[in-house]
Design a protein around this motif. Structure first.
Motif, PDB file in Angstrom:
ATOM      1  N   LYS A 116      94.232   4.016  82.868  1.00 29.04           N
ATOM      2  CA  LYS A 116      94.805   4.254  81.546  1.00 29.04           C
ATOM      3  C   LYS A 116      96.304   4.553  81.636  1.00 29.04           C
ATOM      4  N   GLN A 160      89.537   6.295  85.843  1.00 29.44           N
ATOM      5  CA  GLN A 160      89.808   6.114  84.420  1.00 29.44           C
ATOM      6  C   GLN A 160      91.241   6.498  84.097  1.00 29.44           C
ATOM      7  N   TYR A 214      85.346   8.640  89.434  1.00 25.05           N
ATOM      8  CA  TYR A 214      85.304   7.799  88.241  1.00 25.05           C
ATOM      9  C   TYR A 214      86.336   8.285  87.231  1.00 25.05           C
ATOM     10  N   ARG A 215      86.389   9.591  87.074  1.00 27.91           N
ATOM     11  CA  ARG A 215      87.336  10.152  86.114  1.00 27.91           C
ATOM     12  C   ARG A 215      88.772   9.862  86.546  1.00 27.91           C
ATOM     13  N   VAL A 217      85.769  -0.029  83.248  1.00 29.51           N
ATOM     14  CA  VAL A 217      86.103   0.686  84.485  1.00 29.51           C
ATOM     15  C   VAL A 217      84.815   1.170  85.151  1.00 29.51           C
ATOM     16  N   GLU A 218      83.868   1.592  84.328  1.00 29.70           N
ATOM     17  CA  GLU A 218      82.621   2.103  84.879  1.00 29.70           C
ATOM     18  C   GLU A 218      81.900   1.027  85.682  1.00 29.70           C
TER      19      GLU A 218
END
Lengths: 782, 616
Positions: A64, A60, A56-57, A114-115
């Motif tokens: 971005k 992100q 997930y990170r 995004v989550e």
């Protein structure tokens, strides 16, 4: 005229069947998606567990900063002070997939976070995976088996466990990639079309992007090719299916940074190249056989074989020498532990310490694939009637995956699709037999009653039914009222016929006609079994596999109680510590800390540096002072421990502590496992060893714990703790969550060290100087 | 103690400077009575002053000046004047008097002046009474600034015992209301009384203008010092019936900083003593009929919240993930939907949204509040009317299926207190047709998708009409048609066989040999025709190269069928023979049985072949 009508009817039936199977597939997709939403409904739309937080990170970051920054991303918030090159060490398939979905949606002005995209990627791809299963099984055994297999896969618990909404892990897309690669391979094998071969290479590339399990494909397909060659099934289609895959696939795989030159260098890929060579030799032989007369051919064979053997021996000897010169024989640790199940527990405690790398127990098979376990053998038998290239492939697939799933629980996931395909074939064949028998018998009975009622009525019924089938029934009409003896004769004759057909069924399955009662019972049992499977799957999806593991719930007499301690702690860290503070914890919580608390961690779930992890393990198993020195040398500001003793949360750090000792001791020999065990038993009560009671982990976990109930009763270990009253000299408690599940300590600044030392020396009889030298030695950084 | 003394000293300096410049007295107004009440029960300081103004001069006066030291002005969140209406304080918006910032000449520099416009000018000897409410956001300073978990939170408040004004004050009094009766210290002047948690100064009589006497109150206050450093409120209007409000909070405990350890044990065992300064929860008062309330932060839902309500209001209790001690921060988001008809109204073709400005949280100080009103796509002529000055600008936001984006009105204000929770209006024009834009877009999108699908299925996409692949496909289509024909013929043959069988059965029942023979003849004719047809098709198949793959199967099928035909004929003739010769029926049955077996087997094979070919 009648013929034209019949032809029209046939195409209509065909079209209707197509539409029907399309809608069934659509519903299967909906089922696959919605059965995985239990976690969202019961809990919330949140990323689960550990690894998904890392993915997930990364996603992100990708959304971005864009793709180029992603490839070049050096992450300095983890593995402090080493850092980690994310772009080159991560399988990018999942991240890129979710990132693309997000980008697509956002460019359509659908503002999903995004989550949200990450949470729902896995369910979406499980729908895709069930459609891919349909395609694969259809290639093997026809559309009926395909639909059944797709329905089974849509809800197989083993797959659900890895792909519930929020379980944003590589496996979520990898299983789809795996099945679609197999499908395209079989499709190429059946059609010999270069178009599908190219698609196959691309699907393989996607698989390589997604998951390290791609080595399974690149070993299984060569095995199948070899099997085909050995059993004399070589054809140009086989060549088209395999050769482009190896060439294109390897080139594409080398494009993925994490694989790179491994695609040609490591032993996992050697089998494919070997078979590639063999395939060419065989192709050459077939070609020469075509242009030479049989006699000449024999001569040529003897000549070539004698020369070839020598060359082969030489090459193999060189290869063996090359491979043997490397310590791990060119295999990665995880692959080696697959080939030798005892390897990991012997040499790499860090692999062995992960519960999903343990071999599964029998109940876990029943839990994860349920009735499929019983259907698989029937499916294998069905695959042998008759054996085709495609069915031999699925047989090979299931055999290998059964072995792998027996070595590692995690690989149950690879086994599940194979089990579904096999069971789909078995179920579909069984249904076929039963329904055909029933239809046959039913029409017989119908025909009988028609004859009774009169000829006129039968004439009316004929056009309604399928002409051929009704005629068949007419042929076997029994004429009880007219002549009794004749009827007996006919029955006898029929019996003989039935016997004959049953005898013939071994070769001609379509002749198999079972008695009515038997087939009805069989059908009912099958339906019951299916219903049981569905009930089990829904239960597994709802109860067993939907917990996100960062939120725990329990039902008490007052109702639902939520334990949200992990996020409480991470939120606290995120908002109330400095941005650059370093947080030390056991590696399990590394990904979550970086993702949720946005703080730098020392080690995380990507266990690439054993020494670093061992350092943290050593610190945790050292006494306070030595631990403080280790942590201080790593610039650590906060130490996070997970403690379940108050509420009875079993997977806490005290229960993992022996692994810390083992991993720490593996690198720093002054940590010895026996020091922490009393007569080989791990205990924390008054019988525990002093080393255990003085180590940092014990102290941080049980600091002031005794004051909660006056006794210090640990609900996980079910004992009173050994050392109840003690003070911390080098650490101070800065935060403890509501249920005490996460405790965060801050390292006291170094000026307090002298005071702490004096206290220590006062309380203990040993002289400060010897203490100092003793602790010096224990610091691995000096 | 030292600090306080220093503060007092600083105030003395201010007074000196004030007195130095404070020579000219404005107009001839005097304040005949000043009654001040300072409310310190929460972190927000509210000073309500009741002023009675009298005009002693000859000229009519319509403005009254209010003076505040600059130090206070920077914390001043709200200043409101309203006519005095007896004891029962009624704060009606319409009755409020206009207040504006002025800079009169010859006034001391360290003071800021506000002018209250009186409803009508005061003539000589007239008097008028009005209330002034001044709200300060950060006027309470924690002292000491750092405390441990076990300490209580002490705060300091500074004011003047005398009303600071450019006018002469005849009679004045001051009462300070504290949250708890525990007072660390307070400045004792003459006429100081203390009643429980209330300190009273005065009455003082006949004080000159700009009189100043600093008082310092140091007292315990464990009220929640909830300060939102930034709140972003997004109000999104959907004309389909919903107003969606999303509020992002960045919260900090603005009281004394927590130092040292935080022990959960102490906090859980004695929360009122070991954690007195912390606050656990916030209460939001929301409009009635609020729905779909959520409370989360960037890492997911926060489960500690509670919602209850009735027809007049809804109350939401939210607990942050952890209790907030001094200096601790947290961030969260709450969101809720409101029924459109409660907040959106139509006026002369214009629509306007009428909704509260501030945050619904109780006793929350917001340092920087940004309110974004997202209007539906296609709205125009936007204007805002707010009850107090705000910064304002416009943005656009792209959201669900937007093409041009939605206009966003952004209002920004610093130092917001609950008193700012007043209604403001956003006027705009919007045509109902724009509402249908997105559904139509979707319908059109799917429609064109299906049309594209249909076109794709029906259009021959092959590039070259003479390519080998294309020809092969055409041939294959022909072959398929031929095979279909073959299948039809075979099926018809099979039906003929069945008819023969049926005739045999009739024979066994009725014994009518002639009818049976007739049936036989008819069948023979039919079969002959069929075999001719079959030959034609077969010859075509044999000539076609594309059929080479399937041809063996077809040929096998035809051969099998022929075999079957022969067998059926043989059986038929045997049975008929038996009947004609009247030989033992039993005997004939035995003979037929053997034939029947072969026939069934053959028939099964034929059917299998048919299905197989079907699949190919």
């Amino acid at each position: 005229m009648a013929a034209a009508a019949k032809a029209g009817e046939a195409t209509l039936r065909h079209a209707f069947g197509n539409v029907l199977s399309f809608f069934i597939l659509l519903l299967i997709g909906v089922l696959a998606f919605s059965i995985r939403l239990f976690s969202v409904i019961k809990y919330e739309s949140v990323i689960h567990e550990f690894d998904p937080y890392f993915n997930y990170r990364v996603t992100q970051f990708l959304t971005k900063n864009g793709i180029y920054d992603f490839w070049n991303w050096f992450d300095d918030r983890t593995w402090y002070p080493l850092g980690r090159v994310i772009g080159g060490t991560v399988y990018p398939g999942l991240t890129l997939t979710a990132g693309t979905i997000w980008w697509l949606l956002n460019s359509l002005n659908i503002p999903l976070s995004v989550e949200t995209v990450c949470v729902f990627t896995a369910p979406i791809f499980s729908a895709f995976a069930s459609w891919a299963t349909y395609l694969l099984t259809k290639e093997v055994k026809g559309a009926g088996a395909g639909l059944t297999a797709a329905a089974l896969l849509a809800m197989v618990p083993s797959y659900i466990s890895r792909s519930v909404a929020g379980s944003y892990d590589n496996e979520a897309v990898a299983i789809f990639a795996l099945i679609i690669t197999f499908y395209l391979y079989i499709k190429t094998l059946n059609t010999g079309s270069l178009f599908y071969a190219t698609l196959n290479a691309i699907a393989y590339f996607y698989m390589v992007c997604s998951w390290g399990g791609y080595t399974f494909i690149i070993n299984l397909i060569p095995m199948h090719v070899l099997l085909c060659i050995v059993t004399g099934r070589y054809s140009s289609r086989l060549y088209i299916a395999y050769a482009p895959l190896v060439v294109l696939g390897t080139l594409l795989a080398a494009l993925v940074p994490v694989v790179g030159f491994n695609a040609v260098m490591t032993s996992e890929h050697f089998a494919s190249f070997l078979v590639f060579i063999i395939l060419h030799v065989v192709a050459l032989v077939y070609y020469i056989k075509g242009i030479l007369s049989p006699k000449m051919f024999k001569v040529a064979v003897t000549l070539v074989v004698s020369v070839g053997l020598v060359v082969c021996c030489a090459v193999i000897a060189i290869l063996v020498a090359l491979v043997a010169s490397s310590p791990t024989k060119g295999w990665s640790g995880r692959s080696l532990s697959l080939l030798d199940p005892t390897y990991a527990s012997k040499y790499i405690p860090i692999i062995a310490s992960v519960s999903e790398h343990q071999p599964p127990t029998w109940p876990s098979y029943f839990m994860d694939i349920n009735v499929l376990a019983f259907l698989v053998p029937a499916g294998i038998i069905a695959c042998f009637l008759p054996l085709s290239d495609a069915s031999s492939f699925v047989v090979l697939y299931i055999v290998t995956s059964v072995y792998f799933s027996g070595v590692m629980v995690r690989l149950m996931l690879v086994f599940a699709p194979a089990a579904c395909i096999m069971s789909g074939i078995a179920l579909s064949q069984a249904f076929d037999v039963f329904t055909r028998s029933i239809k046959f018998q039913l029409l017989r009975i119908l025909g009988f009653s028609e004859a009774d009622a009169g000829d006129g009525s039968s004439a009316n019924v004929v056009p309604e039914n399928d002409a051929v089938k009704v005629d068949k029934s007419e042929e076997t009409i029994k004429e009880r009222p007219s002549r009794k003896n004749k009827k007996k004769e006919k029955e006898q004759m029929e019996k003989a016929q039935a016997e004959k057909t049953s005898a013939k069924s071994k070769t001609e399955k379509r002749l198999l006609v079972l008695p009515m009662e038997l087939s009805v019972i069989g059908l009912l049992l099958l339906v019951f079994m299916g219903a049981f499977y569905v009930v089990h799957c829904v239960w597994a999806a709802a109860e067993a596999y939907s917990a996100p593991s960062i939120v725990l719930t329990s039902y008490t007499h007052e109702g639902l109680h939520v334990f949200d301690d992990f996020r409480e702690a991470y939120a606290w860290l995120r908002h109330n510590t400095e941005v650059d503070d370093k947080v030390a914890s056991w590696w399990d919580y590394g990904y979550q800390t970086t993702a949720m608390a946005n703080r730098t961690v020392i080690v995380d779930n990507n266990t690439w540096n054993n020494t670093h992890i061992a350092t943290v393990g050593t610190a945790m198993s050292s006494p306070e002072k030595a631990a403080w020195e280790i942590f201080n040398s790593l610039d650590v500001k906060y130490v996070l421990v997970v403690f379940g003793g108050l509420v009875g949360y079993p997977s806490d750090d005290i229960n993992k502590f022996l692994w810390m000792v083992r991993i720490g001791g593996g690198v720093f020999p002054h940590i010895k496992e026996p020091d922490y065990l009393r007569d080989g038993q791990y205990r924390i009560d008054s019988q525990a060893t002093p080393t255990m009671l003085n180590c940092l982990m014990y102290k941080l976990s049980y600091y002031r714990f005794v004051e909660t109930d006056g006794k210090g009763f640990d609900r996980v270990r079910r004992t009173e703790i050994g050392k109840k009253y003690f003070k911390l000299t080098h650490f101070e408690e800065v935060f403890t969550t509501h249920h005490w599940m996460v405790r965060i300590y801050k390292l006291k600044p170094s000026k307090n060290r002298i005071r702490g030392k004096m206290k220590k020396s006062k309380s203990r009889t040993s002289t400060p100087s010897s203490k100092r030298s003793g602790s010096r030695k224990k610091n691995p950084w000096q | 103690m030292g600090v306080r003394r220093k503060m007092a000293l600083r105030f003395d300096l201010i007074i000196f400077t004030i007195l130095l410049f404070a020579s000219p007295v404005l107009s001839d107004l005097i304040l005949s009575k000043v009654d001040r009440r300072i409310d310190l029960t929460s972190q927000i300081v509210r000073i309500t002053s009741t002023l009675k103004v009298e005009n002693e001069g000859s000229e009519p006066v319509s403005e009254v000046l209010l003076a505040f030291p600059d130090l206070q002005v920077k914390d001043l969140a709200l200043l409101k004047a309203s006519p005095h209406e007896g004891k029962g304080k009624v704060k009606s918006l319409s009755a409020s008097l206009p207040v504006e910032n002025v800079k009169p000449n010859g006034m001391p520099a360290a003071l800021t002046f506000y002018a209250v416009k009186l409803p009508k000018a005061l003539g000589k000897g007239d008097s008028y009474t009005f209330d002034v409410l001044a709200v300060f956001a950060h006027a309470l300073r924690p002292f000491p600034e750092k405390i441990t978990q076990a300490d209580i939170q002490l705060v300091v408040f500074q004011e003047s015992a005398f009303y600071l004004t450019p006018y002469v004050v005849k009679v004045q009094s001051l009462s300070v209301k504290l949250p708890e009766s525990r007072i660390e210290s307070y400045t004792k002047l003459e006429n100081t009384k203390i009643h429980g948690s209330e300190i009273k100064y005065g009455p003082y009589e006949n004080l000159p203008s700009f009189s100043y006497s600093p008082i310092v109150v140091h007292f315990e206050s464990n009220q929640p010092f909830a300060v939102a450093q930034e709140v972003v409120r997004e109000i999104e209007i959907s004309h389909w019936g919903n107003v969606q409000v999303t509020e992002h909070y960045k919260l900090v405990h603005g009281g004394a900083q927590n130092k040292g350890e935080f022990s959960r044990l102490d906090y859980q065992a004695r929360p009122t003593i070991r954690g007195a300064s912390a606050f656990k929860y916030l209460i939001a008062k929301m409009p009635p009929r609020v729905h779909s309330v959520y409370y989360r932060d960037e890492i997911g839902n926060i489960s500690t919240s509670n919602l209850w309500g009735d027809s007049k209001k809804t109350e939401l209790l939210i607990e942050p993930r952890y209790p907030l001690f001094g200096g601790w921060r947290t961030a969260f988001t709450i969101g809720y939907g409101l029924p459109l008809k409660d907040f959106l109204f139509e006026l002369e073709g214009n629509r306007f949204l009428n909704i509260t400005f501030g945050s619904p949280m109780n006793e929350l100080v917001i340092d920087n509040l940004i309110v974004k009103v997202v209007l539906p796509e296609g709205s125009g002529d936007i204007s805002v009317s707010a009850p107090f000055p705000v910064n304002q600008w416009e943005e656009t936001k792209l959201s669900h299926l937007d093409l041009t984006g939605r206009p966003v009105v952004v209002l920004q204000k610093t130092n917001v207190v609950p008193e700012h929770n007043q209604f403001f209006q956003v006027y705009y024009k919007f045509s109902k047709l724009s509402m249908l834009r997105e559904p139509f877009m979707l319908i059109f999108g799917f429609f064109s998708l299906f049309v594209a699908g249909i076109v794709y299925m029906h259009v021959d996409m092959s590039i070259s009409k003479s390519s080998a692949a294309y020809l092969a496909r055409l041939q294959w289509d022909e072959v398929q048609a031929a095979i279909q024909q073959v299948e039809n013929v075979i099926n018809r043959c099979l039906t003929t066989h069945d008819k023969l069988e049926a005739s045999l059965r009739d024979l066994s029942r009725t014994g009518d040999v002639q009818a049976c023979k007739a049936a036989r003849k008819a069948a023979d004719g039919l079969l002959k025709e069929l075999s001719k047809e079959l030959k034609l098709v077969l010859s075509f198949l044999q000539s076609s190269s594309a059929a080479s793959q399937i041809l063996p199967k077809v040929e096998e099928l035809v051969a099998k069928e022929k075999d079957l035909q022969e067998k059926v004929m043989a059986k038929h003739s045997t049975v008929v023979d038996c009947y004609e010769k009247k030989t033992g029926i039993r005997d004939s049955e035995n003979r037929v049985a053997a034939q029947q077996q072969k026939i069934t087997a053959l028939r099964q094979e034929v059917e299998n072949l048919l299905e197989l070919i079907d699949e190919i």
